[in-house]
Design an enzyme around this catalytic site. Structure first.
Site, PDB file in Angstrom:
ATOM      1  N   ALA A  98       3.535 -25.527  31.994  1.00 19.05           N
ATOM      2  CA  ALA A  98       3.091 -26.776  32.603  1.00 19.05           C
ATOM      3  C   ALA A  98       3.744 -26.963  33.966  1.00 19.05           C
ATOM      4  O   ALA A  98       4.862 -26.509  34.205  1.00 19.05           O
ATOM      5  CB  ALA A  98       3.410 -27.952  31.696  1.00 19.05           C
ATOM      6  N   GLY A 142       3.793 -23.563  28.161  1.00 20.30           N
ATOM      7  CA  GLY A 142       2.344 -23.654  28.073  1.00 20.30           C
ATOM      8  C   GLY A 142       1.643 -22.337  28.358  1.00 20.30           C
ATOM      9  O   GLY A 142       0.522 -22.111  27.891  1.00 20.30           O
ATOM     10  N   GLU A 145       1.604 -20.727  25.109  1.00 26.13           N
ATOM     11  CA  GLU A 145       0.651 -21.465  24.274  1.00 26.13           C
ATOM     12  C   GLU A 145      -0.785 -21.057  24.601  1.00 26.13           C
ATOM     13  O   GLU A 145      -1.633 -20.960  23.702  1.00 26.13           O
ATOM     14  CB  GLU A 145       0.849 -22.969  24.452  1.00 26.13           C
ATOM     15  CG  GLU A 145       2.128 -23.479  23.787  1.00 26.13           C
ATOM     16  CD  GLU A 145       2.372 -24.954  24.008  1.00 26.13           C
ATOM     17  OE1 GLU A 145       2.592 -25.686  23.031  1.00 26.13           O
ATOM     18  OE2 GLU A 145       2.363 -25.385  25.190  1.00 26.13           O
ATOM     19  N   GLU A 166      10.487 -25.041  25.706  1.00 24.57           N
ATOM     20  CA  GLU A 166      10.455 -26.480  25.983  1.00 24.57           C
ATOM     21  C   GLU A 166      11.741 -27.190  25.594  1.00 24.57           C
ATOM     22  O   GLU A 166      12.161 -28.150  26.271  1.00 24.57           O
ATOM     23  CB  GLU A 166       9.263 -27.122  25.255  1.00 24.57           C
ATOM     24  CG  GLU A 166       7.907 -26.826  25.895  1.00 24.57           C
ATOM     25  CD  GLU A 166       7.279 -25.531  25.433  1.00 24.57           C
ATOM     26  OE1 GLU A 166       6.089 -25.317  25.711  1.00 24.57           O
ATOM     27  OE2 GLU A 166       7.997 -24.718  24.790  1.00 24.57           O
TER      28      GLU A 166
END
Length: 296
Positions: A98, A142, A145, A166
């Site tokens: 992110a 992310g 992910e 994270e």
């Protein structure tokens, strides 16, 4: 129950061609952040989504997420897409996760909305056709992910670095990582990796079963992409409807008990029986020739 499952598992109707095939989506600066390319010749049927945001190491900001969602929505309706491959145009990185610099400027409410969109993106990557992530560099937070949302993952053994990091930033995975990682590796190992925020090399990831293949990096820095392309080429000649229904049977079946999973498999199998490709496969076997599947 079976009637509801049958309705839920039907394949989409006729698809339109991708309007942006071969062109780039542009961010606020006018520079492309993703490019969609349909391969031709013997690779026809393979489509690539190339992430190209070098200034932010392909970090998932609002523009990049919007462009990926738009591309996936159009590709989902394209009958010609038999394999979808995610790769990076930025050397040394797949996706850095992110965009925390962008997120720092958001209010708490805006953060919640953005993370919900990010979660929706990962769900859209659960695409009808097989998806492959080619990780030649960093895939963190992310970025991992996104790769976990793909069916198959290929990594460079040494230059790929991946992890759900994270917790080292005061966060927890919010785009499916807490759900997809344990389904991939098992609960205990997923907890260990998330609790510690540990980073893994491509070779370590393969040893754990996180990636399907780990390959030695080449001078161009795109060895994982080339192995992912070989994998796509191996899928390409197979019957596309059977492949898609096999994917549905596996994905849906993994979420239920085995008896319900067998029922799902039966529904998918029944949908494949009337296809032209099934008859072609039987004819090719009888005539001792390679089958010519057309996706009907």
């Amino acid at each position: 129950m079976l009637r509801a499952l049958t309705s839920a598992l039907r394949l989409p109707g006729p698809w339109r061609s991708l309007r942006t095939r071969g062109c780039a989506s542009h961010g606020a600066t006018g520079d492309p952040e993703i490019q969609v390319r349909a391969l031709t010749g013997r690779d026809q049927g393979i489509t690539e989504i190339l992430m190209n945001r070098p200034s932010a190491r392909n970090a998932l900001g609002n523009v990049l997420v919007s462009q990926l969602l738009e591309a996936l929505a159009q590709l989902r309706e394209d009958q010609q897409v038999r394999v979808l491959l995610f790769r990076s145009g930025v050397k040394g990185v797949f996706c850095a996760g992110a965009d925390l610099k962008e997120r720092e400027q958001m209010s708490e409410a805006e953060v919640g909305i953005f993370v919900q969109r990010l979660r929706g993106l990962m769900n859209e990557i659960a695409f009808p056709a097989p998806t492959i992530a080619a990780m030649d560099g960093f895939a963190l937070g992310g970025g991992l992910e996104l790769a976990l949302a793909c069916d198959l993952r290929v990594a460079a053994a040494s230059s790929a670095v991946m992890g759900l990091i994270e917790t080292t930033r005061g966060l927890l995975p919010g785009a499916g990582g807490t759900q997809r990682l344990p389904r991939c590796l098992g609960v205990a190992l997923a907890k260990e990796l998330i609790f510690t925020g540990r980073r893994l090399s491509g070779a370590q990831a393969q040893a754990l079963g996180l990636v399907n293949h780990a390959v030695s990096q080449n001078e161009e820095g795109n060895a994982a992409y080339h192995r992912a392309l070989e994998l796509a080429q191996e899928i390409l000649p197979q019957a596309p409807i059977a492949v898609r229904l096999g994917k549905v049977a596996i994905d849906r079946g993994m979420e239920v008990d085995i008896a319900s999973g067998m029922a799902i498999e039966g529904i998918c199998y029944a949908q494949n029986i009337p296809t032209q490709d099934r008859l072609e496969g039987m004819a090719a076997f009888r005539e001792k020739r390679p089958p010519r599947f057309v996706g009907k």
